[in-house]
Design an enzyme around this catalytic site. Structure first.
Site, mmCIF file in Angstrom:
data_model
loop_
_atom_site.group_PDB
_atom_site.id
_atom_site.type_symbol
_atom_site.label_atom_id
_atom_site.label_comp_id
_atom_site.label_asym_id
_atom_site.label_seq_id
_atom_site.Cartn_x
_atom_site.Cartn_y
_atom_site.Cartn_z
ATOM 1 N N GLU A 290 0.833 -1.215 0.000
ATOM 2 C CA GLU A 290 0.000 0.000 0.000
ATOM 3 C C GLU A 290 0.863 1.258 0.000
ATOM 4 O O GLU A 290 1.865 1.340 0.708
ATOM 5 C CB GLU A 290 -0.898 -0.015 1.246
ATOM 6 C CG GLU A 290 -1.784 1.201 1.405
ATOM 7 C CD GLU A 290 -2.504 1.207 2.750
ATOM 8 O OE1 GLU A 290 -3.475 1.973 2.890
ATOM 9 O OE2 GLU A 290 -2.086 0.460 3.659
ATOM 10 N N LYS A 354 -9.641 2.727 -3.086
ATOM 11 C CA LYS A 354 -10.154 2.180 -1.834
ATOM 12 C C LYS A 354 -11.578 2.677 -1.592
ATOM 13 O O LYS A 354 -11.869 3.869 -1.725
ATOM 14 C CB LYS A 354 -9.242 2.594 -0.676
ATOM 15 C CG LYS A 354 -9.553 1.897 0.644
ATOM 16 C CD LYS A 354 -8.500 2.244 1.695
ATOM 17 C CE LYS A 354 -8.740 1.482 2.996
ATOM 18 N NZ LYS A 354 -7.740 1.815 4.035
ATOM 19 N N CYS A 407 -5.533 -2.380 2.528
ATOM 20 C CA CYS A 407 -5.398 -2.295 3.983
ATOM 21 C C CYS A 407 -6.520 -3.032 4.687
ATOM 22 O O CYS A 407 -6.759 -4.207 4.431
ATOM 23 C CB CYS A 407 -5.322 -0.819 4.403
ATOM 24 S SG CYS A 407 -4.875 -0.565 6.132
#
Length: 533
Positions: A290, A354, A407
């Site tokens: 990430e 995301k 994540c």
């Protein structure tokens, strides 16, 4: 045991409070990296006996009857979440001068909030509490329900759901393919609570037998499923893609230093260009963690050229990066926590943003409402991210497709879109370097592994400081890098295993288990009331 149970039931005041908190804290030992699942037998046995001793007569008012039950659950939850989540405070110490003031909020404030859910669980269980094994069913149904609620209320945070404590190894993970994490939680609470019956005797024979049966089925199903795992995956092509996972081990303080950006980028490239491991084939796909690219990639054509220099013909780089988007004249630039797919010509050929952002870590929830109240500016987050409205599948020129999870998106078991059916693997990129050498990275990794078991897809996981690994659809680690280890791993992408149960079926199974447990508790409660009369 009867004497011990009696003494615990009669506890009052500070000793009762201390034991409730301690019971919850003991339960956290079942979580990674300790994985002492037997600790939950102690934890929930103590909770049942404390519930047995809750004040308030059966004929009292609602407030009188259930106030102590709620407080008991809150204390239990506070102990569990402080012991299981204290490491969150480490993220605030990376830039201590700026954020150390918020340390109590992370270490005590968040657990105090999450404990409200467990207070609700014991409150609900109290309505169907009795003196037989039915009270275990009431507690199991209530905990399953509130853990499910914890998955989406106020954006959701189902971290360390109780069921994870029942699944420390692949043998014990397979039940989640049928029941999901919340269904496993219901049955796990019933089993973990069963020893309490030894101290109170009534319903002991039936309750212990049922708990033993559930535990044996849990293990037996896992053994049966793993016995056929290799055969189920044997259909995977012998020329399956080789994936290199890069674990660069970049200290978080360096990532925040603008002067280190170029060096960090070159370290990623150097690891990516290492020769194949053990004389094997060159990797087809290289995966960085990430936000590995320490600048806006689209604003740096030289960086794309450097990637093209390192990649061999046909190789693909998948990297976490920050994506910027101009919102229009007079509007602030939007930033997205993203994944880019870059080919060997240095072209960005696919991307995904995301969807589920971290509250107060990546954005301020309900910001418009807070601004309406006049406090938005006080808690505004400079450089915060914008959430994507939809998740995009990452499809490579070879036809290989990854379902991206950035994540902590990997901790949400019920947020998969229909694109999951077209994916060949899960891809989880993360940066757990914020949390240092604490239980956090180990807990995060376990939860990501469970998503592989539930979906029947292999998992490719790249983490900045660890734990990076390739995981097959049965939760088994094929190759990995330990926490705080720098390097790369080259793995053949495992085949997928189409499970008999999809997410909808798991949800139905969860609600069926809840209904059965409520029915058992209600029948037991009715018999208890008749017996008292």
């Amino acid at each position: 045991m009867e004497r011990l149970a009696g003494r615990i039931m009669l506890l009052w005041g500070l000793p009762r409070i201390a034991l409730a908190v301690l019971a919850g804290a003991i339960g956290a030992l079942a979580l990674p990296p300790f994985n002492i699942f037997a600790a939950l037998f102690i934890s929930f046995t103590l909770l049942v006996w404390l519930m047995d001793g809750s004040t308030g007569s059966a004929d009292g008012g609602v407030f009188t009857k259930f106030r102590s039950s709620f407080l008991l659950g809150w204390l239990f939850g506070f102990g569990y979440f402080v012991a299981g989540l204290w490491w969150l405070g480490n993220a605030l110490l990376v830039d201590a001068d700026e954020f150390a003031w918020a340390l109590p909020l992370a270490v005590l404030g968040l657990p105090a909030f999450l404990a409200l859910f467990y207070g609700l669980a014991t409150l609900l269980a109290g309505f169907l509490w009795s003196d037989g094994f039915g009270r275990l069913a009431a507690l199991a149904a209530a905990f399953g329900l509130v853990e499910w609620l914890r998955g989406f209320v106020l954006t959701g945070f189902p971290w360390n759901t109780i069921g994870y404590g029942a699944m420390p190894i692949p043998l014990m993970m397979q039940s989640s393919a049928v029941l999901g994490i919340f269904g496993v939680t219901v049955l796990a609470v019933f089993v973990f609570s069963a020893p309490a019956l030894i101290g109170t005797r009534k319903g002991m024979g039936v309750g212990l037998a049922l708990a033993a049966l559930l535990f044996c089925v849990h293990l037996g199903f896992g053994a049966w499923r793993l016995a056929g795992a290799d055969a189920a995956l044997a259909s995977a092509s012998s020329n399956a893609s080789i994936v290199r996972i890069v674990q660069p081990l970049i200290d978080q303080s360096r990532k925040l230093d603008d002067a280190e950006r170029s060096a960090i980028f070159e370290e990623h490239l150097a690891l990516s260009s290492l020769p194949p491991q053990n004389g094997g084939k060159r990797p087809d796909v290289i995966v960085w963690p990430e936000t590995s690219v320490p600048f806006i990639l689209t604003d740096n054509p030289d960086a794309l050229s450097r990637i093209a220099d390192v990649l061999q013909d046909g190789q693909i780089l998948i990297t976490g990066a920050v994506r910027s988007e101009e919102a229009g004249p007079g509007s602030a630039t939007r930033y997205y926590n993203s994944i880019y797919v870059v080919d060997s010509q240095g072209q960005i050929i696919s991307a995904s943003d995301k969807v589920h952002l971290v509250p107060y870590g990546e954005y301020v929830p309900y910001e418009d409402f807070l601004r309406y109240l006049g406090i938005g500016d006080a808690i505004a987050m400079p450089g915060g991210f914008t959430a994507a409205s939809t998740r995009s599948l990452l499809t490579l020129p070879s036809g290989l497709s990854f379902y991206p999870l950035i994540c902590y998106e990997a901790i949400f078991p019920e947020e998969f879109s229909s694109d999951l059916e077209r994916a060949k693997a899960l891809l989880n990129v993360t940066n757990d370097g914020w949390f240092g050498a604490t239980p956090g990275p180990y807990q995060h990794f376990q939860q990501a592994r469970l998503r592989a078991v539930e979906t029947g897809l292999p998992l490719i996981r790249a983490a900045n400081t660890g734990i990076s690994a390739s995981v097959d659809p049965f939760g088994r680690i094929g190759n990995g890098l330990a926490y705080n280890q720098k390097g790369v791993i080259d793995s053949t992408l495992s085949g997928n295993f189409i499970p008999h149960w999809n997410n909808s079926a798991r949800q139905n199974n969860f609600w069926l288990i809840i209904a059965v447990m409520v029915a058992i508790a209600a029948i037991s409660r009715a018999g208890f009331k008749i017996g008292k009369n």
